[in-house]
Design a protein around this motif. Structure first.
Motif, PDB file in Angstrom:
ATOM      1  N   PRO A 207     -18.522   4.871  -1.312  1.00 35.95           N
ATOM      2  CA  PRO A 207     -17.440   5.384  -2.169  1.00 35.95           C
ATOM      3  C   PRO A 207     -17.785   5.191  -3.638  1.00 35.95           C
ATOM      4  O   PRO A 207     -18.402   4.188  -4.007  1.00 35.95           O
ATOM      5  N   THR A 208     -17.411   6.172  -4.459  1.00 34.25           N
ATOM      6  CA  THR A 208     -17.714   6.046  -5.885  1.00 34.25           C
ATOM      7  C   THR A 208     -16.498   5.606  -6.681  1.00 34.25           C
ATOM      8  O   THR A 208     -16.619   4.853  -7.630  1.00 34.25           O
ATOM      9  N   HIS A 209     -15.301   6.071  -6.296  1.00 32.16           N
ATOM     10  CA  HIS A 209     -14.114   5.726  -7.076  1.00 32.16           C
ATOM     11  C   HIS A 209     -13.644   4.305  -6.727  1.00 32.16           C
ATOM     12  O   HIS A 209     -13.698   3.886  -5.563  1.00 32.16           O
ATOM     13  N   ALA A 210     -13.183   3.590  -7.738  1.00 31.34           N
ATOM     14  CA  ALA A 210     -12.769   2.204  -7.548  1.00 31.34           C
ATOM     15  C   ALA A 210     -11.645   2.091  -6.518  1.00 31.34           C
ATOM     16  O   ALA A 210     -11.607   1.162  -5.697  1.00 31.34           O
ATOM     17  N   TYR A 211     -10.714   3.082  -6.548  1.00 31.99           N
ATOM     18  CA  TYR A 211      -9.583   3.016  -5.637  1.00 31.99           C
ATOM     19  C   TYR A 211     -10.049   3.152  -4.188  1.00 31.99           C
ATOM     20  O   TYR A 211      -9.603   2.409  -3.309  1.00 31.99           O
ATOM     21  N   THR A 212     -10.977   4.092  -3.932  1.00 26.68           N
ATOM     22  CA  THR A 212     -11.500   4.255  -2.580  1.00 26.68           C
ATOM     23  C   THR A 212     -12.161   2.965  -2.105  1.00 26.68           C
ATOM     24  O   THR A 212     -11.981   2.538  -0.952  1.00 26.68           O
ATOM     25  N   ARG A 213     -12.915   2.334  -2.994  1.00 29.31           N
ATOM     26  CA  ARG A 213     -13.579   1.073  -2.618  1.00 29.31           C
ATOM     27  C   ARG A 213     -12.545   0.015  -2.253  1.00 29.31           C
ATOM     28  O   ARG A 213     -12.678  -0.694  -1.263  1.00 29.31           O
ATOM     29  N   LYS A 214     -11.497  -0.067  -3.065  1.00 29.13           N
ATOM     30  CA  LYS A 214     -10.453  -1.070  -2.829  1.00 29.13           C
ATOM     31  C   LYS A 214      -9.761  -0.804  -1.490  1.00 29.13           C
ATOM     32  O   LYS A 214      -9.513  -1.700  -0.689  1.00 29.13           O
ATOM     33  N   LEU A 215      -9.462   0.473  -1.249  1.00 30.28           N
ATOM     34  CA  LEU A 215      -8.792   0.871  -0.018  1.00 30.28           C
ATOM     35  C   LEU A 215      -9.643   0.481   1.185  1.00 30.28           C
ATOM     36  O   LEU A 215      -9.150  -0.120   2.154  1.00 30.28           O
ATOM     37  N   LEU A 216     -10.939   0.813   1.122  1.00 28.53           N
ATOM     38  CA  LEU A 216     -11.815   0.542   2.258  1.00 28.53           C
ATOM     39  C   LEU A 216     -11.983  -0.961   2.472  1.00 28.53           C
ATOM     40  O   LEU A 216     -12.065  -1.437   3.605  1.00 28.53           O
TER      41      LEU A 216
END
Lengths: 319, 561, 302
Positions: B245-254
């Motif tokens: 994931p590139t976006h910070a939010y996607t990383r946090k979600l995952l």
């Protein structure tokens, strides 16, 4: 099997309710000033006469024993004898009840046939002028005493317009009643008014609730038009809870009949009851109460059973 | 080939009593025929609004801008009649809640036939025959008989199959599935996902899949779009987005997604996982071997006569001081009932319940209340758990008022403040009403209430399943930390095997009111002895598309043998 | 119902789940009530009628105890704004005087019925099991006997004064509120916060005092409003059938009853004012109940 079990349970419940009603009526009978003896023998009776009568009728026995005898008489269809008309109460009711049923059933039919489409229309036109107008009218209809409405109708349609007679059809047989349909119009309309008010409100609420159900969205996602959804799905789902309310409306219908019959001089059970109240004819009064209560219990039972047939989900008849 | 769904600069605003609320801003998406695009995000991200906008099914309070084209037809400006022609023929939809998605008074066959006849001039009997055929295609056994069933006579999974049958009745080019498996058990979810995948592949249908579940995304999607507060923040192929994931939010979600570890994956612990809580040292006191909860041969029946349901059947389990026991199972397995028996809310028909070594059924009045004062409770529903008429302080103070009647108001206030800080909430929240709090905050208030008396046992019945994953992670971490600090035992009910695996030390697997197997989490969930447990674990989709593809293949062959 | 209905928007499409959460709590009760114009109008009507009946006689003073046979059946106009009745009472003054009885009996009987119904329904709902079954069969039996009939029988046995009338009306009309409160109690006692309290050693008393009663208040208030409306109607029926308060005291129903024959001879002022008064006041209470129910967002009579 499940249905049979349900019916048995529901019947037992109904019997329990009827038993409680008989207890209430029995208590009322014994709350009469001087008891049933004074009522039957009249105010001139001496103490000895009353004592003799009490002994003869078993009224000096304990109350529970008397209650058992009372129940036994009821089961045999013996409701006592009218003081004033000198006839068996059961005979009187037998003559009058069919006429009252004609009046109430017609009122209920007319009321429902008007109320259901009105309620649906209101729900569809929610918070539009149509909705407000009908809502206001149904408030007014509900809040108008039946006799006042009847009076106004008589003043308008009999005295001014001379369309309908102010007297309901007279005569002892149903054939005679139906022979004069014009005479039935005002009594039936008067009886139906509050029914329209109450049931259009139920139908409106029920339709609104169903319009917000998920299955409406599913049906529309399948390409059904608005009116197709309304008439194919929402209508039936909204109607079933309204039908269930019908049972509880039976006593109100009889209450309305009492007033309507008195107002239009219609010789049904309501008029019988009213004149009995004027002359303190207790056996007739209590007999009528008993019959009407049983009719209500049966009505509620029927409404529940009908709802169970119409709505396959109703596994449990919640009362 | 043309895109079957094309969304360009879509904006949706809802007008509410308190003014306009933008729900979706400048969203652009494409779905090609035969491709599955997953739209993921947490609650309030606007993902369902996008799905409804694509069908023209938004409520009248919504204002839509931008362009939405389904198979070349504009949806935003279309009339109701045009939309009706489109819906169910060119584009179809499957909804989240199979329990309410079907008309309860119409036979399922007739509901499917209605969709057929909405769009094609076929006779009634022809439509009925097609309905049976569709039921067969979606895997309903005995479709001829089932067609005349009412929805309530079918299970949740079967109802969802019926909804799917309605959706594919006219072979649409686009299928929109809004959280199609969220209300279902994992094993049923796996079957429904298999069905959708097969149908889409057979007919080259494009699928827009709306979900919050990263496992489902990994299992099903070709491409992913991640939504945050009404906007798409990241789009890409499923492997890219889930693995890199590139976006910070996607990383946090995952990172917040609890990951199930299973045999053969390699024993790398999930990142940021709270270590399974070890018993606090002070819990190893003299009575360390007296279980805080002991159920012995507990049976519970609900209802009477032929409608009676055996909710629990001979269940025995212990929770030792300081230990966390996870109670797992599918819906109807009796896991919540077991928790309620332990709390004394449901009286067992047979068997015995002991709390802290005292039999609950034998205590009455004051003694029973004193016994129960050692228990804290957190239940599933964040809304129903707090009385909306009370302030947060009153809610938290309730156990103090019942069990410490002599306590002064000042001291009570102090204890409430401490409890709030304990669950990482500011003391200032005390004066607020529950309505003003978010779901995660409410569950932490419930937790503060449960812990204000420093109980020896916490019973948590699905405490996080109504919450978004990132919030779930925070709440679970708070519970785990407090458990290390305070040393209470925990009976933890959950349908989510991954959460239980991270959180509990021992696990009890329930199935239809009986204990299927129980043991330490690491052995029971990694190397289950029972076929049922194996199936349960195999059905859980993991948020890694590569691994999930392997698991799916393994599950298929496993099912075949 | 209305909460979900609010969300339904145009033609019953629910707002998407987790869609537009506006982050703010609902508007305060008063504001939600004020939005229902019918309900506000109802409130105004009730206040006006209370002023008219209880303050009015101070301004417009008339003799309502003595008959005045020189001033019989006068048409409206002159000294008697609404004319006079068959025994010479000023009709406007009588409207105030009769309204006092109608409103007093209606309010008191409505409140009494609600109190009885609340206690009965709360006990049945909270106790559950066979206690509930027996108590609810009693309610069914009560509903099966039409109130009007029971009232007539009781009035035939004793002729009640105002307090008696209140008592009797209260005793025959508590059934509907008892069913509403029972249903509410059944839901509330299974709410998670009540379960949590009981599971952690809270007493039944506390559950009832702190959670169930405060949360039922809205249902009870709404029920009471409808009950008052029904009681005013019922009083009118009883008086119409000649079994209400006895002359020279009267109420609106009694006035209608007395003016019945006059209607056929064109003396409308004996019929229309009390009739309209009843309709207006009952409408007003029903509208208030409706507005309160929507504002509280509770289920109740439709």
């Amino acid at each position: 099997m499940e249905t049979l079990l349900y019916l048995t349970r529901r019947l037992l419940q109904a019997l329990a309710v009827i038993l409680i009603v008989t207890i209430v009526v029995f208590c009322l009978l014994h709350a009469l000033p001087g008891g049933p003896a004074r009522g039957i023998l009249g105010p001139q009776a001496t103490a000895q006469q009353i004592a003799a009568f009490n002994h003869e009728q078993g009224l000096d026995r304990s109350l529970p024993v008397q209650y058992v005898y009372y129940l036994r008489d009821l089961v045999r269809g013996d409701l006592g004898t009218s003081y004033t008309l000198n006839e068996a109460v059961s005979r009187l009711i037998e003559q009058r009840l069919p006429k009252t049923l004609v009046l109430t059933v017609l009122s209920a039919l007319v009321g429902l046939l008007l109320a259901v489409p009105l309620g649906m229309w209101q729900a569809v036109r929610r918070n539009k002028p149509t909705d407000y107008v009908i809502t206001t009218l149904s408030f007014v209809a509900y809040s108008t005493p039946v006799y006042f409405l009847g009076l106004v109708l008589v003043m308008v349609f009999t005295q001014s317009l001379r369309w309908f007679p102010s007297q309901a059809p007279q005569g002892d047989t149903l054939a005679q009643v139906f022979a004069d349909p014009a005479g039935l119009v005002l009594p039936v309309v008067t009886g139906a008014a509050s029914m329209v008010a109450v049931f259009s409100r139920y139908m409106r609420a029920s339709t609104l609730e169903n319009l917000s159900e998920d299955y409406v969205r599913t049906a529309r996602a399948g390409g059904a038009g608005r009116y197709a959804v309304l008439f194919r799905h929402v209508f039936r789902n909204s109607l079933t809870p309204v039908i269930a309310m019908l049972g509880y409306y039976v006593p109100v219908l009889f209450g309305g009949a009492l007033v309507v019959e008195q107002l239009f001089n219609y010789p049904g059970m309501g008029l019988l009851f009213w004149s009995a109240a004027q002359s303190s004819d207790y056996p007739v009064l209590l007999g009528c109460v008993l019959v009407i209560s049983v009719a209500t219990v049966v009505g509620t039972l029927l409404a529940d059973v009908v709802q169970r047939v119409v709505d396959p989900r109703v596994k449990e008849g919640r009362v | 080939m043309n895109d079957i769904l094309e969304i360009d600069g879509l904006g949706v605003t809802f007008s509410t009593e308190t003014g306009d609320v933008p729900a979706v801003r400048d969203v652009s998406l494409r779905v090609r025929p035969g491709e599955t695009l997953a739209l993921v995000g947490e609650s309030g991200s606007g993902k369902s609004t996008v799905a409804l906008a694509a069908m023209g099914l938004l409520p009248g309070t919504a204002r839509t801008s931008g362009r939405v084209e389904v198979d070349g037809t504009d949806v935003v400006g279309a009339s109701e009649a045009e939309l009706a022609r489109l819906r169910g023929r060119t584009a179809s939809m499957v909804f989240q809640e199979p329990a309410t998605a079907l008309d309860p008074l119409t036979r399922v066959g007739a509901q499917i036939a209605e969709v057929v006849r909405n769009h094609r001039a076929v006779s009634r009997s022809e439509a009925a025959r097609e309905a049976v055929e569709l039921l067969r295609r979606v895997g309903i056994p005995e479709p001829e008989r089932r067609a005349s069933a009412f929805p309530f006579q079918l299970s949740g999974g079967q109802r969802q199959r019926v909804v799917i049958a309605m959706a594919i009745a006219n072979s649409p080019g686009l299928l929109i599935a809004d959280e199609p498996t969220t209300a279902l058990d994992v094993t049923v979810q796996a079957e429904i996902l298999d069905l959708l995948r097969r149908l889409a592949a057979d007919s080259g249908t494009g699928v827009l899949l709306v979900t919050h579940n990263m496992g489902v995304v990994a299992d099903f999607a070709d491409r992913v779009a991640v939504m945050l507060r009404g906007e798409v923040v990241e789009t890409g192929p499923v492997e890219e987005v889930l693995l890199r994931p590139t976006h910070a939010y996607t990383r946090k979600l995952l990172a917040a997604v609890p990951r199930l570890r299973f045999d053969g994956e390699g024993d790398t612990p999930a990142p940021d996982a709270p270590a399974p809580a070890a018993p606090a040292p002070d819990a190893r006191s003299a009575d360390a071997d007296v279980p805080v909860v002991r159920l012995r041969d507990v049976s519970v029946r609900f209802g009477r006569g032929i409608r009676a349901v055996q909710a629990l059947d001979g269940v025995s389990l212990d929770v030792l001081p300081g230990e966390t026991v996870g109670l797992v199972g599918e819906s109807g397995s009796g896991k919540s009932t077991a928790a309620r028996v332990a709390l004394g809310l449901v009286a067992p028909a047979a068997g015995s319940v002991s709390l802290f070594g005292t039999e609950l059924g034998r205590t009455r009045g004051r003694a029973r209340r004193a016994l129960l004062s050692g228990v804290g409770v957190v239940l599933q529903d964040p809304v129903a758990s707090l009385d909306a008429r009370m302030s947060v302080a009153e809610c938290v103070a309730e156990p103090l008022r019942t069990h410490r009647r002599g306590m002064s108001a000042a001291e009570r206030r102090e204890r409430v403040g401490e409890a709030l800080e304990l669950v990482r909430l500011p003391r200032e929240l005390a004066g607020r009403g529950p309505r003003e709090l978010s779901g995660g905050q409410r569950q932490r208030v419930s937790l503060a209430r449960a812990l204000v008396l420093r109980p020896r046992l916490l019973v948590a019945d699905e405490p996080t399943s109504a919450l978004d994953v990132s919030v779930q992670r925070t709440v679970l971490e708070v519970i785990a930390e407090l458990q290390r600090e305070l040393g209470f035992a925990c009976l933890f009910v959950s349908h989510d095997l991954a959460v239980v695996q991270e959180f509990a030390r021992r696990v009890v697997v329930l199935r239809a009111g009986r204990i299927e197997e129980q043991g330490p989490v690491m052995s029971t969930l990694l190397r289950p002895e029972k076929e049922y447990t194996r199936r349960l674990i195999a059905a859980v989709p993991v948020p890694d598309p590569v691994v999930q593809r392997r698991r799916r293949a393994a599950r298929r062959t496993g099912a075949a043998t | 119902m209305s909460g979900r209905v609010e969300a339904a928007g145009r033609w019953g499409l629910v707002a998407p789940r987790g869609g537009a959460a506006n982050g703010q709590g609902p508007a305060p009760l008063g504001a939600r009530f004020a939005r229902n114009r019918l309900a506000v109008a109802g409130l105004v009507v009730v206040v006006l009628f209370l002023l008219f009946c209880f303050v009015g006689p101070l301004v417009y003073s008339t003799d309502q105890t003595h008959t005045d046979l020189t001033q019989v059946n006068l048409a409206p106009g002159g000294a008697h704004w609404l004319g006079t009745d068959a025994v010479g009472h000023d009709q406007l003054g009588r409207l105030m005087y009769g309204g006092q009885v109608s409103l007093l009996v209606g309010l008191a009987a409505g409140v009494l019925a609600t109190v009885i119904g609340t206690l009965w329904g709360a006990v049945a709902g909270y106790a559950g099991g066979w206690v509930d079954a027996v108590m609810m069969r009693v309610v069914d039996a009560g509903i099966a006997i039409p109130a009007l009939f029971i009232l007539l029988v009781v009035s035939a046995i004793t002729s009640p004064g105002t307090p008696g009338l209140i008592l009797i009306l209260g005793l025959v009309s508590w059934l509907v509120p008892s069913r509403l409160v029972r249903a509410e109690t059944l839901t509330l006692k299974n709410r998670d916060y009540v379960l949590t309290l009981r599971a952690t050693g809270g007493t039944h008393g506390r559950a009832i005092r702190r959670h169930i009663l405060p949360n039922s208040v809205s249902t009870i208030v709404v029920a009471a409003t409808f009950q008052v409306a029904d009681a005013i109607l019922l009083v009118a029926y009883v008086s119409y059938l000649g079994l209400g308060v006895q002359p020279p005291a009267t109420d609106w129903g009694g006035m209608l009853s007395a003016g019945l024959t006059a209607a056929y001879s064109g003396r409308w002022w004996l019929i229309v004012p009390p009739g309209l008064a009843i309709i207006l006041v009952v409408c007003a209470f029903n509208a208030i109940g409706d507005g309160l129910r929507d504002a509280f967002d509770v289920r109740g009579r439709s």
